[in-house]
Scaffold this active site. Structure first.
Site: not given
Ligand code: PMP
Length: 360
Positions: A103, A172, A196
């Site tokens: 990511w 992030d 999530k």
């Protein structure tokens, strides 16, 4: 409660059962008003109250200071990989990135479209098995911001203390937001996909310090400017209504169980049980180095790929679902976000012991 499987999926991930029940009811008939939640105008009094309550709860749980805006955006966390540099970088400017996995790499690729990227740290040579200590990288003085990923969903590593810098920190937090208390005032911008720890897919939460709203270059299109959404309370266009509403329910649940301190304690206990099972066996091997281990995504391998496939097959048959690791690490990954129950981890650990005994 009907029979539910234990869902170890990395996201979309398991949600509190009471949230699902409430959402199911309100989809059909929102607060007994004779209209379903997902049919209501986003400009209706009722829906504006939903958004306001969701934001207020998020502010309360994360102690978000007054000089920060909370935005509910679409496009997934992946859109933020581009939106961050679009708004905060520009030709001739540099940003510092820590490359701790897939990511982060994707974010680096996007940032390069808008300015210069200094990758100050990478753990790629050991397949991203750790995150750095502050002493392991240097941030250039001209850097506009430091970008990092607090929890690396795929590799199962996590920052247990945040970087130390006087630069604007951009993080992030897609896979560990709301899993522990954080000091928001240390960040310039935090973003996280909802799917999530917060709710269903379809909404990305952005928390941005107000002074950063004025850095966006003139040529950035309206929808990609943070200012557009900040000025309109995330209502510049139709927001992800359903996702925002469910996030609100999840936040109510989180508050009820005692907020982020209580949540962090539960997350630690769940992860400790699973890491203890890995460490006490020579059959299972954890991927992440000990100091970098994630409390959210626990990655481990078995002696052979054949045994890994068998493990996943037999676990699935016992309602332990979603344990297959990402192809870049292989093996297994147990994602145990906020709403994942302790009993599910106990059941997995018992299964692991049994499996090692039968196949070791
Ligand atoms: N960042 C992290 C840390 C992630 O785990 C993910 C998704 N698994 C993303 C970004 C991308 O999120 P999305 O699919 O919402 O774009």
């Amino acid at each position: 409660m009907p029979d539910r499987i234990y869902n170890f999926s990395p996201g979309p991930a398991t949600l509190p059962y009471e949230v699902l029940i409430q959402a199911a009811k309100d989809i059909v008939n929102f607060k007994d008003r004779g209209i379903g939640l997902i049919e209501m105008s986003h400009r209706s009094k009722e829906f504006i109250q939903v958004v306001d309550e969701c934001e207020a709860l998020l502010r309360e749980l994360l102690s978000i200071p007054q000089n920060y805006k909370v935005l509910f955006l679409q496009g997934g966390a992946s859109t933020q990989f581009a939106m961050v540099p679009m708004n905060l970088l520009g030709p001739g400017k540099t940003a510092c990135y820590l490359n701790t996995g897939t990511w982060a790499k994707k974010a680096i690729k996007e940032a390069k479209l808008f300015g210069t990227v200094d990758v100050a740290y990478t753990s790629e040579n050991t397949n991203f098995d750790r995150v750095p200590l502050p002493a392991e990288y240097t941030i250039q003085t001209e850097a506009e911001y430091l970008y990092f990923v607090s929890n690396n969903t795929i590799f199962g590593t996590q920052f247990h203390s945040m970087p130390e810098t006087d630069k604007v920190m951009v993080c992030d937090m897609s896979s560990d937001i709301l899993s522990r208390p954080i000091d928001v005032s240390r960040f310039g911008l935090i973003f996280a996909g909802a799917q999530k720890n917060m709710g269903p897919a379809g909404c990305t939460v952005v928390i941005i310090r107000e002074d950063l709203l004025d850095r966006t270059p003139e040529n950035i299109p309206t929808m990609f400017r943070y200012r557009t959404h900040a000025d309109k309370g995330s209502m510049f266009n139709t927001p992800p209504c359903f996702a925002i509403y469910v996030i609100g329910l999840v936040l109510q649940w989180l508050k009820k169980i005692g907020g982020l301190n209580a949540m962090a304690k539960m997350n630690k206990a769940k992860a400790a049980l699973l890491y203890q099972a890995i460490d006490s066996s020579s059959f299972y091997r954890g991927h992440a180095q000990e100091e970098s281990r994630s409390l959210m995504n626990i990655t481990f391998n078995l002696p052979t790929q054949e045994l890994e496939a068998k493990f996943i097959r037999e676990a699935t048959a016992q309602s332990l679902d979603g344990l297959k690791g990402h192809r870049s690490v292989g093996g297994c990954r147990a994602s145990i976000y906020n709403a994942f129950p302790y009993e599910g981890v106990e059941k997995l650990v018992n299964f692991m012991e049994e499996f090692a005994r039968d196949n070791g």
